[in-house]
Motif scaffolding. Sequence first.
Motif, PDB file in Angstrom:
ATOM      1  N   ILE A 158       0.872  -1.176   0.000  1.00 48.88           N
ATOM      2  CA  ILE A 158       0.000   0.000   0.000  1.00 48.88           C
ATOM      3  C   ILE A 158       0.904   1.219   0.000  1.00 48.88           C
ATOM      4  N   LEU A 216      -6.641   3.981  -3.503  1.00 51.10           N
ATOM      5  CA  LEU A 216      -7.312   3.902  -2.197  1.00 51.10           C
ATOM      6  C   LEU A 216      -7.359   5.332  -1.665  1.00 51.10           C
ATOM      7  N   GLY A 217      -8.508   5.975  -1.822  1.00 53.94           N
ATOM      8  CA  GLY A 217      -8.619   7.378  -1.431  1.00 53.94           C
ATOM      9  C   GLY A 217      -7.731   8.259  -2.287  1.00 53.94           C
ATOM     10  N   ARG A 260      -3.367   7.094  -1.646  1.00 55.11           N
ATOM     11  CA  ARG A 260      -2.728   5.782  -1.701  1.00 55.11           C
ATOM     12  C   ARG A 260      -3.078   4.981  -2.959  1.00 55.11           C
ATOM     13  N   ILE A 319      -2.922   0.751  -4.090  1.00 55.26           N
ATOM     14  CA  ILE A 319      -2.728  -0.630  -3.636  1.00 55.26           C
ATOM     15  C   ILE A 319      -2.142  -1.446  -4.778  1.00 55.26           C
ATOM     16  N   VAL A 344      -8.275  -6.794  -6.032  1.00 57.24           N
ATOM     17  CA  VAL A 344      -8.988  -5.725  -5.355  1.00 57.24           C
ATOM     18  C   VAL A 344     -10.471  -5.843  -5.701  1.00 57.24           C
TER      19      VAL A 344
END
Lengths: 82, 82
Positions: free
Chosen positions: A28, A63-64, A67, A69, A77
């Motif tokens: 991450i 991720l937001g 970030r 992944i 995912v």
Amino acid sequence: MYLKAVQLRNIDQVPSIKDEVSRNMIVILRITPLAQKNIQDLKQTVEELYGFVSSIGGDIARLGDERVILTPPGVKVWRGIN
Amino acid sequence: MYLKAVQLRNIDQVPSIKDEVSRNMIVILRITPLAQKNIQDLKQTVEELYGFVSSIGGDIARLGDERVILTPPGVKVWRGIN
């Protein structure tokens, strides 16, 4: 299997990130440090990692805002509803 | 194996989160929505999930200010240097 949180500060980290995903780690990546320093390097880093992860059969997703992944083969995912 | 990002809005989500980790999913829980609504419910949720994940041999860790990672048995959060 390990999940590792990594701060991306420099494009030079690309080989070690690839190596970690190759060794079956979920990474991450917090991209904000590099985003604030060099947006061109960030773009190149994400493109390289995208190509790499696709080539080995892993997965990559945001991720937001901060970030990304990266997963090795065998970990996907979830993109379903909920 | 799947990795799933979940927005935590309500303490009622605890059973379904436990169920997902039991079914071998990695859950990345964004705790901010519940934190802004009911800090006591958030505390209880995190305690319950901590106990649950420990009991099944999984792992739990913070990811920045907004997220908590929950893993099933066999996936550990890397806590080494780097």
